[in-house]
Motif scaffolding. Structure first.
Motif, mmCIF file in Angstrom:
data_model
loop_
_atom_site.group_PDB
_atom_site.id
_atom_site.type_symbol
_atom_site.label_atom_id
_atom_site.label_comp_id
_atom_site.label_asym_id
_atom_site.label_seq_id
_atom_site.Cartn_x
_atom_site.Cartn_y
_atom_site.Cartn_z
ATOM 1 N N MET A 1 43.314 -105.112 24.966
ATOM 2 C CA MET A 1 43.074 -103.755 24.487
ATOM 3 C C MET A 1 41.666 -103.672 23.918
ATOM 4 O O MET A 1 41.061 -104.675 23.535
ATOM 5 N N THR A 2 41.141 -102.446 23.874
ATOM 6 C CA THR A 2 39.841 -102.172 23.266
ATOM 7 C C THR A 2 40.067 -101.436 21.954
ATOM 8 O O THR A 2 40.929 -100.565 21.863
ATOM 9 N N ALA A 3 39.275 -101.796 20.940
ATOM 10 C CA ALA A 3 39.399 -101.143 19.643
ATOM 11 C C ALA A 3 38.027 -101.044 19.001
ATOM 12 O O ALA A 3 37.099 -101.780 19.352
ATOM 13 N N VAL A 4 37.900 -100.101 18.064
ATOM 14 C CA VAL A 4 36.718 -100.016 17.222
ATOM 15 C C VAL A 4 37.099 -100.552 15.852
ATOM 16 O O VAL A 4 38.089 -100.104 15.252
ATOM 17 N N LYS A 5 36.321 -101.525 15.361
ATOM 18 C CA LYS A 5 36.602 -102.109 14.057
ATOM 19 C C LYS A 5 35.399 -101.923 13.137
ATOM 20 O O LYS A 5 34.250 -101.909 13.592
ATOM 21 N N LEU A 6 35.685 -101.804 11.849
ATOM 22 C CA LEU A 6 34.647 -101.545 10.859
ATOM 23 C C LEU A 6 34.217 -102.854 10.211
ATOM 24 O O LEU A 6 35.046 -103.594 9.676
ATOM 25 N N ALA A 7 32.921 -103.135 10.288
ATOM 26 C CA ALA A 7 32.359 -104.319 9.639
ATOM 27 C C ALA A 7 31.862 -103.951 8.247
ATOM 28 O O ALA A 7 31.669 -102.778 7.923
ATOM 29 N N ARG A 8 31.637 -104.949 7.420
ATOM 30 C CA ARG A 8 31.075 -104.729 6.081
ATOM 31 C C ARG A 8 29.562 -104.818 6.146
ATOM 32 O O ARG A 8 29.028 -105.662 6.869
ATOM 33 N N PRO A 9 28.839 -104.033 5.317
ATOM 34 C CA PRO A 9 29.375 -102.899 4.556
ATOM 35 C C PRO A 9 29.691 -101.748 5.480
ATOM 36 O O PRO A 9 29.320 -101.779 6.655
ATOM 37 N N GLY A 11 29.612 -97.944 7.220
ATOM 38 C CA GLY A 11 28.500 -97.194 7.778
ATOM 39 C C GLY A 11 28.666 -97.034 9.268
ATOM 40 O O GLY A 11 29.294 -97.864 9.940
ATOM 41 N N LEU A 12 28.096 -95.972 9.816
ATOM 42 C CA LEU A 12 28.287 -95.678 11.236
ATOM 43 C C LEU A 12 27.680 -96.741 12.138
ATOM 44 O O LEU A 12 28.125 -96.910 13.275
ATOM 45 N N ASP A 13 26.670 -97.457 11.656
ATOM 46 C CA ASP A 13 26.058 -98.518 12.459
ATOM 47 C C ASP A 13 26.899 -99.792 12.463
ATOM 48 O O ASP A 13 26.571 -100.740 13.176
ATOM 49 N N ASN A 14 27.971 -99.813 11.663
ATOM 50 C CA ASN A 14 28.832 -100.992 11.591
ATOM 51 C C ASN A 14 30.197 -100.750 12.209
ATOM 52 O O ASN A 14 31.172 -101.408 11.858
ATOM 53 N N VAL A 46 36.184 -93.194 5.203
ATOM 54 C CA VAL A 46 36.489 -94.600 5.492
ATOM 55 C C VAL A 46 35.320 -95.283 6.186
ATOM 56 O O VAL A 46 34.836 -96.333 5.750
ATOM 57 N N VAL A 47 34.819 -94.700 7.278
ATOM 58 C CA VAL A 47 33.800 -95.388 8.076
ATOM 59 C C VAL A 47 32.445 -95.400 7.390
ATOM 60 O O VAL A 47 31.614 -96.283 7.650
ATOM 61 N N GLU A 55 37.708 -105.423 5.719
ATOM 62 C CA GLU A 55 36.823 -105.670 6.850
ATOM 63 C C GLU A 55 37.650 -105.850 8.121
ATOM 64 O O GLU A 55 38.726 -106.467 8.105
ATOM 65 N N GLY A 56 37.160 -105.294 9.217
ATOM 66 C CA GLY A 56 37.885 -105.373 10.470
ATOM 67 C C GLY A 56 38.930 -104.293 10.657
ATOM 68 O O GLY A 56 39.654 -104.284 11.662
ATOM 69 N N ARG A 57 39.012 -103.344 9.708
ATOM 70 C CA ARG A 57 39.979 -102.257 9.825
ATOM 71 C C ARG A 57 39.669 -101.396 11.046
ATOM 72 O O ARG A 57 38.520 -101.082 11.341
ATOM 73 N N ILE A 58 40.702 -101.027 11.786
ATOM 74 C CA ILE A 58 40.589 -100.057 12.874
ATOM 75 C C ILE A 58 40.784 -98.673 12.266
ATOM 76 O O ILE A 58 41.849 -98.385 11.715
#
Length: 334
Positions: A1-9, A11-14, A46-47, A55-58
């Motif tokens: 599967m494909t997902a978008v995950k949020l890196a720290r910190p 921000g839209l670039d993460n 959130v984003v 970290e890593g939250r979808i």
């Protein structure tokens, strides 16, 4: 599967597009092939890092798609069913409580910025039969917030007066629901172009709040001094004094957004003299969602969609949201 995950910190670039393995459903769970999501201010918080998450939250609280597998004990859904997520999976019915407001997808748990998700079946309802995936995905947060504000908390009746602020998702849904109920609607915006779009959706009275900074007085004038029965309050402290001015005796200010800040002064004397109520609204329950879906189907209500982005361009979708140039909802096709 494909997902978008949020890196720290945050921000839209993460926001990172990754490949990962889907999880088969356990007891009481279903697996869903996600087809669409939509953007809310909560998702942006959130984003962008305004709301801290793991970290890593979808991200993404809204989701619509097809059931691809069901776990043991699931009887309400079957493979192939079209389903719509619930913002509060633990709030099934009744009054809100702290424990019922936990488990929000995209915040407390992984959300719908993914091609496949596995979640408890109680966190879904059937999709409206009259809508496609993108349109249905706009209902989970914005649609249900407007529905509860008007129908549940304010007990809206035909002929009532409703004032909606701006042209975001909640305000546009509130306009549509109010007109569906046969109510009179006053719409405010700083853009004459957006006011004309609100008029096309059925708003009978328009106020440009840059030209009419004391728009509460204008609302009183439009209602022959009576005031409005419901104010859909999305601005917060900077707009609340005018909302108190605009509301009728015994009316309701549905407090939904804090776009202008998290605290400020309230004209308490005028509020209690009017015997008016400020009602805090945080989306709604699964029962509320089922009632809303029944109304959407019966009236063939069509959500207003500004634009649709592919999952891989989720950051660009949020940049459009940041610009406030959109009208209605921004969707993600998955």
């Amino acid at each position: 599967m494909t997902a978008v995950k949020l890196a720290r910190p945050g921000g839209l670039d993460n926001l990172n597009v990754v490949d990962c393995e889907p999880r088969p459903p356990g007891p009481g769970e279903i697996q869903v092939a996600v087809k669409a999501s939509s953007l809310n201010f909560h998702d942006y918080a959130v984003v962008s890092g305004l709301l801290p998450v793991d970290e890593g939250r979808i991200p993404m609280s809204d989701g619509a798609g097809d059931v691809t597998a069901v776990g043991e004990g699931v009887s309400e859904f079957a493979v192939g069913d079209r389903v719509l997520s619930c913002f509060f999976p633990n709030w099934q019915d009744g009054a809100p409580s702290f424990d019922k407001l936990l488990g929000v997808p995209g915040d407390h748990a992984d959300g719908f910025a993914a091609t496949t998700i596995t979640m408890p079946a109680r966190g879904f309802t059937p999709m409206p039969a009259n809508l496609d995936y993108e349109a249905a995905a706009t209902l989970t947060c914005a649609g249900l917030t407007a529905w509860r504000a008007l129908m549940v908390e304010a007990h809206l009746k035909p002929g009532d007066w409703v004032l909606v602020q701006g042209s975001g998702g909640v305000s546009v849904f509130a306009l549509q629901f109010a007109r569906m109920m046969g109510c009179n609607v006053i719409a405010t915006s700083s853009s004459d172009e957006k006011l004309q779009k609100l008029s096309a959706l059925g708003a009978q009275h328009l106020i440009n709040y840059r030209q009419e900074p004391k728009w509460g007085d204008k609302a009183l004038e439009l209602t022959a001094g009576r005031g409005v029965d419901v104010v859909v309050e999305v601005g917060g402290p900077a707009t609340l004094p005018q909302s108190v001015r605009a509301v009728a005796f015994g009316g309701c200010i549905s407090m939904i957004g804090v776009l202008t800040g998290i605290s400020g002064e309230v004209p308490t004397a005028e509020l209690f003299q009017k015997n008016a109520v400020i009602s805090g609204i945080t989306v709604g329950s699964r029962r509320h969602q089922l009632d809303m879906i029944a109304a959407v189907e019966a009236n063939d209500l069509r959500p207003v969609i500004d634009s649709v982005y592919p999952l891989e361009q989720l950051a660009d979708a949020f940049r459009l949201q940041e610009s406030q140039a959109h009208f209605g909802k921004i969707c993600v096709a998955i």
